[in-house]
Design an enzyme around this catalytic site. Structure first.
Site, PDB file in Angstrom:
ATOM      1  N   HIS A 222      21.842  26.221  34.361  1.00 30.89           N
ATOM      2  CA  HIS A 222      22.469  25.193  33.522  1.00 30.89           C
ATOM      3  C   HIS A 222      23.009  25.785  32.231  1.00 30.89           C
ATOM      4  CE1 HIS A 222      19.671  22.919  36.122  1.00 30.89           C
ATOM      5  NE2 HIS A 222      20.735  22.149  36.238  1.00 30.89           N
ATOM      6  N   GLY A 488      58.892  51.707  57.120  1.00 30.72           N
ATOM      7  CA  GLY A 488      59.114  51.701  55.669  1.00 30.72           C
ATOM      8  C   GLY A 488      59.823  50.451  55.187  1.00 30.72           C
TER       9      GLY A 488
END
Length: 578
Positions: A222, A488
């Site tokens: 918390h 490529g």
């Protein structure tokens, strides 16, 4: 100080919108109208069985709504961020489960005062409505050596109880049986958290200050600080510190674990660790526990009970026996429960042997042939040319890249020269191309290394000792160029080495129909086309490679890759003319 940026619509609506997002995306869940309650969407399947209800503040997602499903929770009730849910919603959830025909309702509650009070009040009210209700309090935090009167906090171990109790309920166990079984298991569960950062409730400042380079040990979920602050260490050291602290017999809240014990481990992301860090921490936990002789039966790693965006992790250990593992392994449809293996983590052989193949063509054996001397001469000429051009290529590359194009080509040239010194050149041209591809792949690096290696590898299959005429070389060059283009992703006109290579290869393809003795003329034309193509890249906008990220007007020099290709082809021609 500004509150931390969060990707929300508003502070007021975030809890309801998050619950809506969870339920809309999971067919097994529904919302209880007028309440922040997530329910199983198949209430008929609860008839005659014990129903399980858990919940707490929001901000711990996927807890608790993500653990609703067959084999886990029947419903989960949510409060505001880090705020206990209101008793009216808890009661509404209990009555909804009761009216679906559940034989009783077990409340699984984390040990926080607000949760105990609100769930307790709802339990008392439900009993007045004639519902059989029991409550189990989860308090498995190992942070404090001497817990205060409030006792130990409930942390991620709660999720283990959701799972075990859910499996028992699914099997038809009675309310009393489930309570007594999980109460026994709870004695063997412990959790400890560590964090590198605080978290902040939407619209608020961070819950505590943590200076850079420091970490907080033993914190809750918390946003409250922990029990000890120290310098950030390595993942291995942090995990060792956590496990030492959790199992320290001098602490009243320790979990006693000895060599030979079997455990289930939960490595829980408190919100903002990357998956990469989580996997490193998970490995550290396994290695650390096994080094103490602990047998790890199961590991779950991920986000199970978070604390908003806290950059931290909690470790939960649960002592396991055959029965615990049977329940742990039982099926569940809860969306946040991980898809785990039912195999023991410790004692499993987790390495697979790789197939041993010589992937280095340069290590193979071969013999010289009639073409060896001329190929050696050509290769030596290419190497000396690339070394001469090193600075020129670097300078061209500085205009649009990282300035190392000359260096990478020189690296390849040096690798070829070193290899030539200690080896004979094979008589088979394809074999030589494969060797060069292997050297380039190993020594050249970068994308140019990959491109040249692709070119040489694809070309190698087209020239052999028996098939090494001009037409075969042209076909090989064409195949190499096509491989470069395919993988490529570039084309002529994109300002890359292809702008020199493609025109040259198109010209070389004339070798397939050239008359005897006309080969040198085709080769000379191809070299000229390459030079012209390289020069044309001055006026092209880069569409591939690193230069494509640079503003076009800044690039007025030719592309270094194209210049290098033109120089290589020229060196080949000059060597053959000699």
């Amino acid at each position: 100080m500004e509150p931390k940026k969060k990707l929300l619509n508003s502070v007021d609506t975030c809890v309801d919108e998050a619950l809506c997002g969870l339920v809309r995306s999971n067919g097994g869940l529904s919302l209880l109208k007028g309440h922040r309650v997530v329910l199983r969407s198949d209430p008929d399947n609860l008839r005659g069985k014990v129903a399980l209800l858990s919940g707490g503040g929001s901000g711990h997602e996927p807890a608790h709504g993500g653990f609703v499903g067959a084999g886990m929770l029947s419903a989960a009730v949510a409060g505001g961020v880090f705020a206990s849910p209101p008793p009216a919603s808890i009661l509404a959830a209990v009555l909804s489960l009761h009216s679906a025909g559940a034989s009783g309702v077990l409340l699984i509650v984390k040990n926080y005062t607000g949760d105990r009070l609100n769930f307790g009040l709802a339990a008392e009210q439900a009993r007045n409505h004639g519902v059989a209700v029991e409550m189990v309090i989860i308090a498995e935090d190992c942070a404090f050596n001497q817990p205060s009167k409030a006792g130990r906090r409930g942390l991620c171990g709660t999720v283990f109880i959701h799972k075990l109790a859910g499996a028992l309920a699914e099997e038809g166990c009675s309310l009393d049986q489930i309570v007594s079984k999980v109460s026994e298991v709870l004695k063997g569960i412990g959790t400890l958290g560590v964090s590198l950062s605080p978290c902040s409730v939407p619209g608020c400042l961070p819950s505590f200050e943590l200076p850079p380079g420091e970490m907080e040990l033993g914190l809750g979920i918390h946003g409250e600080p922990g029990v000890k602050r120290s310098k950030v260490a390595t993942a291995d050291e942090v995990v060792k510190t956590m496990i030492d602290h959790m199992t320290n017999p001098d602490s009243q809240s320790h979990l006693s674990i000895k060599s030979g014990d079997s455990v289930v481990v939960c490595v829980n992301n408190l919100g903002a660790l990357s998956c990469l860090e989580m996997a490193v921490v998970t490995r550290a936990a396994i290695v650390c526990l096994e080094s103490r002789g602990v047998v790890i039966a199961r590991v779950m790693s991920g986000s199970f009970m978070t604390s908003l965006e806290m950059a931290g992790v909690s470790l939960t250990l649960m002592k396991a026996n055959k029965e615990t593992l049977r329940l742990f392994d039982a099926e569940t449809s809860a969306p946040a429960w991980p898809n785990l293996s039912r195999m023991s983590v410790s004692g499993r052989s987790y390495m697979t042997d790789a197939q041993v193949v010589s992937t280095r063509p340069q290590d193979d054996t071969y013999s010289e042939g009639p073409l060896s001397p001329v190929m050696r001469k050509v290769l030596e000429r290419v190497c000396s040319t690339l070394l001469e051009k090193q600075e020129e290529l670097n300078a061209l590359d500085r205009a649009a890249g990282d300035g190392d194009c000359g260096n990478t080509h020189a690296q390849a040239a040096k690798a070829f020269q070193d290899w030539l010194q200690g080896h004979v050149v094979p008589g088979c041209p394809g074999k030589l191309l494969s060797i060069l591809a292997g050297l380039v792949q190993e020594k050249m690096g970068g994308s140019s290394g990959a491109l040249y290696s692709l070119f040489l590898t694809a070309a190698a299959g087209h020239v052999t000792e028996g098939r090494s005429n001009a037409a075969a070389w042209a076909t090989a060059m064409h195949a190499g160029t096509q491989a470069m283009r395919r993988y490529g992703g570039a084309d002529p006109g994109d300002r890359t080495m292809l702008d020199a290579l493609c025109p040259a290869v198109d010209e070389l393809m004339k070798l397939t129909t050239a008359p005897p003795g006309g080969e040198m003329l085709v080769l000379q034309n191809a070299v000229q086309k390459a030079a012209k193509g390289a020069e044309s890249t001055r006026d092209l906008t880069a569409k591939a490679g690193r230069a494509s990220y640079i503003a076009a007007e800044r690039v007025t020099l030719p592309d270094p890759g194209a210049v290098a290709v033109a120089a290589i082809l020229k060196a080949v021609l000059e060597s053959l003319e000699d």
